[in-house]
Design an enzyme around this catalytic site. Structure first.
Site, PDB file in Angstrom:
ATOM      1  N   GLU A 135       2.480 -10.253   0.017  1.00 49.92           N
ATOM      2  CA  GLU A 135       2.769  -8.812   0.016  1.00 49.92           C
ATOM      3  C   GLU A 135       4.264  -8.597   0.248  1.00 49.92           C
ATOM      4  O   GLU A 135       5.002  -9.521   0.625  1.00 49.92           O
ATOM      5  CB  GLU A 135       1.945  -8.090   1.097  1.00 49.92           C
ATOM      6  CG  GLU A 135       2.035  -6.569   0.982  1.00 49.92           C
ATOM      7  CD  GLU A 135       0.954  -5.808   1.767  1.00 49.92           C
ATOM      8  OE1 GLU A 135       0.052  -6.442   2.335  1.00 49.92           O
ATOM      9  OE2 GLU A 135       1.031  -4.565   1.787  1.00 49.92           O
ATOM     10  N   ASP A 186       0.898 -17.191  -5.217  1.00 51.04           N
ATOM     11  CA  ASP A 186       1.505 -16.071  -5.937  1.00 51.04           C
ATOM     12  C   ASP A 186       0.462 -15.358  -6.791  1.00 51.04           C
ATOM     13  O   ASP A 186       0.504 -15.405  -8.014  1.00 51.04           O
ATOM     14  CB  ASP A 186       2.663 -16.591  -6.803  1.00 51.04           C
ATOM     15  CG  ASP A 186       3.335 -15.466  -7.592  1.00 51.04           C
ATOM     16  OD1 ASP A 186       3.218 -14.294  -7.168  1.00 51.04           O
ATOM     17  OD2 ASP A 186       3.961 -15.773  -8.632  1.00 51.04           O
ATOM     18  N   ASP A 219       0.838  -1.211   0.000  1.00 52.41           N
ATOM     19  CA  ASP A 219       0.000   0.000   0.000  1.00 52.41           C
ATOM     20  C   ASP A 219       0.869   1.256   0.000  1.00 52.41           C
ATOM     21  O   ASP A 219       2.085   1.184   0.095  1.00 52.41           O
ATOM     22  CB  ASP A 219      -0.965  -0.014   1.205  1.00 52.41           C
ATOM     23  CG  ASP A 219      -0.240   0.020   2.538  1.00 52.41           C
ATOM     24  OD1 ASP A 219       0.737  -0.733   2.713  1.00 52.41           O
ATOM     25  OD2 ASP A 219      -0.622   0.809   3.421  1.00 52.41           O
ATOM     26  N   HIS A 273       1.612  -8.757  -3.967  1.00 54.06           N
ATOM     27  CA  HIS A 273       0.638  -7.721  -3.597  1.00 54.06           C
ATOM     28  C   HIS A 273       1.431  -6.430  -3.386  1.00 54.06           C
ATOM     29  O   HIS A 273       1.928  -6.154  -2.294  1.00 54.06           O
ATOM     30  CB  HIS A 273      -0.104  -8.128  -2.323  1.00 54.06           C
ATOM     31  CG  HIS A 273      -1.184  -7.165  -1.949  1.00 54.06           C
ATOM     32  ND1 HIS A 273      -2.444  -7.198  -2.497  1.00 54.06           N
ATOM     33  CD2 HIS A 273      -1.186  -6.112  -1.103  1.00 54.06           C
ATOM     34  CE1 HIS A 273      -3.173  -6.226  -2.006  1.00 54.06           C
ATOM     35  NE2 HIS A 273      -2.438  -5.545  -1.148  1.00 54.06           N
TER      36      HIS A 273
END
Ligand code: 9MR
Length: 563
Positions: free
Chosen positions: A541, A532, A164, A490
């Site tokens: 992530e 994956d 993020d 991710h």
């Protein structure tokens, strides 16, 4: 010869050092001979017998071990077992970890927020700046008379936390702490490593230049009027899988917390002593960081119960925030870390009482939410300059660490993947590739430095072999390295850049039977619970704290084993 992919053979996909132990594992049971053959000629260069079957305590799967440490000649080889076939090729070479070491540090450059990532340094992964963070809003939870709700501050730079785009102080402080520890433990090595970043031409090691990128942001997260430090800089909810330049949500700083303030105090105190010799490139920052650290520590003493609780915060303030919590139930470990670093930097006895008050009884592996281990490592590292009581605390931290390392090695001879890590179902959880495998590997390296006993070094290497392919999924868990590595982490930067290959050099979280992301996993056996795919934030992530641990681990091995 063009060997077929034979996934039954599991080994470190980067290869092996000529003079270190060499082990592959076969993910099934056979008996009898194995052959190591030279790739080009097909000539047998070594032969041996596979081990007796080894049983995994939790998956009940069996493996056999293929040991070939006596093969010491540099070259490219493959393994062949008549009833199984050929393995993929592997190398025996010097400087095995040098490119991985550089890539793991370079990953932080690729993770920089608020700046153009330039082709000169990032090649095809260049990108324009997003998230300038020069107009960040004060969240109502953080409002004061001087800084009312929705007023603006500037808080640019820093690294994106993970997949993020937010920036969290708790995790930043931890990451900076382990990277500064890398510098303090291996200063000559760190000075010799250049990774081509914009600051490479200056006189400061690239490792420290990269750390400064985040420190500078962290300094802007301290409220100048009282010394407290905001818990995080975030959008109210996570952005979609979009480019930084496409992000539109407002960015807020959220209430101050005792854990963020203490992690800030600890890492700033450590940074203050590490940056002191680099005044030329970083004028006055050492003093400034120390003053900021002291003010933060004093704020924490006055707000010992200010633990961040996102649910409670949302009950009282709008807009609601749903991004990473980095919540904690106790700040005793953060007090211990901050007091320890402040003592080491200043020698001021005032901090000794806090160190004693929060002293743990054993060595505790460092993770973002339990930071005792970072302080214990600092105590051990600075033994020579510690006096009286603090000196004996350092000695007992050393003993505790060795006890911990020994406890990890009990029964290791029978490990199904020939590594201390990976033998218990408890080894697999959100972020375990770092929070258990890498930090335990670092503990082995510390035990090695304290005792000079090669068993610890060998076991540090074995756990790295595990991460790089000798494991139950056959993945080398670092993007861009090995013949089977994550392609769809991710990671918003990687998912949105239109480039097939992920940004390289990043360690992914790893097998996690908790699968909090609700994705479909191929298996829920603890060491196989990895998938994956882009949505799998609980197994696939990337994150700066994991990356920091891993960078320490691989660089420390590189420093120890390079010629
Ligand atoms: O690394 C964190 C892990 O230990 C926690 O179990 C998990 C759930 O709270 O959160 C992880 O941290 C995430 C953070 O909250 C937000 N950015 C991504 C981080 C890595 O997944």
């Amino acid at each position: 010869i063009n060997p077929p992919v034979n996934e039954l053979y599991r080994f470190n996909q980067l290869g092996f050092y000529p003079s270190q132990e060499k082990i592959a594992v076969l993910d099934t049971v056979v008996s009898g001979p194995f052959y190591i053959k030279e790739l080009n000629s097909g000539k047998v260069v070594y032969e041996g017998l596979v081990s007796q079957p080894r049983l995994s305590a939790f998956s009940k799967k069996e493996t056999v071990v293929i040991p070939f440490s006596q093969l010491r000649t540099i070259g490219t080889y493959f393994i062949e077992i008549p009833e199984v076939g050929k393995s993929l090729p592997f190398e025996v070479k010097d400087s095995l970890f040098s490119s991985l070491s550089k890539a793991s540090l370079k990953a932080f450059y690729l993770q920089r927020s608020g700046t153009d990532i330039e082709a000169e340094f990032a090649g095809k992964w260049e990108r324009p700046a997003g998230h300038p963070d020069t107009l960040v809003r004060i969240h109502p939870s953080a409002a004061t008379a001087v800084r009312p709700a929705e007023s603006l501050i500037s808080s640019p730079k820093g690294w994106y936390d993970a997949g993020d785009y937010n920036k969290y102080i708790v995790n930043s402080g931890f990451t900076v702490g382990i990277l500064l520890s890398l510098y303090e433990d291996y200063p000559q090595y760190a000075q010799s490593v250049s990774v081509q970043i914009p600051e490479s031409a200056n006189q400061t090691p690239d490792l420290l230049d990269e750390i400064w990128w985040n420190l500078e942001w962290m300094l802007s997260m301290q409220d100048p009027s009282d010394g407290g430090v905001y818990h995080k800089l975030t959008t109210p909810s996570f952005e979609g899988m979009i480019k930084p330049t496409e992000c539109k949500q407002p960015r807020y700083v959220i209430e101050k917390s005792v854990t963020s303030t203490l992690d800030f105090a600890a890492s700033m105190a450590q940074a203050s002593r590490v940056f002191a010799p680099f005044e030329k490139d970083y004028p006055e920052v050492s003093q400034k960081m120390l003053q900021s650290s002291i003010r933060a520590f004093n704020w924490a003493l006055q707000h010992p119960d200010a633990l961040y609780n996102q649910r409670k915060m949302n009950a009282n303030f709008k807009p609601a925030v749903s991004t990473g919590g980095y919540e904690d139930r106790s700040a005793t470990d953060e007090f211990f870390w901050a007091a320890t670093e402040l003592y080491i930097t200043t020698g001021n006895d005032k901090y000794t009482s806090y160190v004693k008050q929060y002293l743990p009884e054993s060595f505790i592996l460092p993770v973002w939410g339990k930071v005792y281990g970072l302080a214990q490592m600092s105590l051990i590292r600075h033994r020579d300059k510690l006096e009286k009581e603090m000196g004996s605390l350092s000695d007992s931290a050393g003993k505790q660490l060795i006890n911990y390392a020994d406890s990890c090695l009990a029964g290791v001879e029978l490990a199904p993947y020939a590594a201390a890590y990976g033998r218990s179902s408890k080894d697999f959880f959100w972020g375990c590739n770092s929070d258990k495998a890498s930090n335990q590997g670092i503990a082995f390296l510390y035990a090695y430095r304290l005792t000079n006993d090669r068993r610890y070094l060998t076991n540090a290497l074995h756990s790295m072999d595990y991460l790089l392919g000798r494991n139950a999924t056959g993945y080398c868990y670092v993007t861009g390295f090995g013949h089977k590595s994550p392609l769809h982490p991710h990671h918003r930067l990687a998912a949105s850049d239109g480039i097939d290959e992920p940004l390289p050099g990043f360690l992914v979280g790893g097998p996690n039977p908790g699968k909090q992301d609700g994705c479909e996993y191929p298996s829920l056996v603890p060491d196989e619970a990895y998938v994956d795919i882009l949505p799998s934030y609980a197994s696939n992530e990337i994150a700066i704290n994991w990356q920091g641990m891993f960078t320490y681990y691989v660089m420390a091995l590189d420093a120890t084993l390079r010629d």
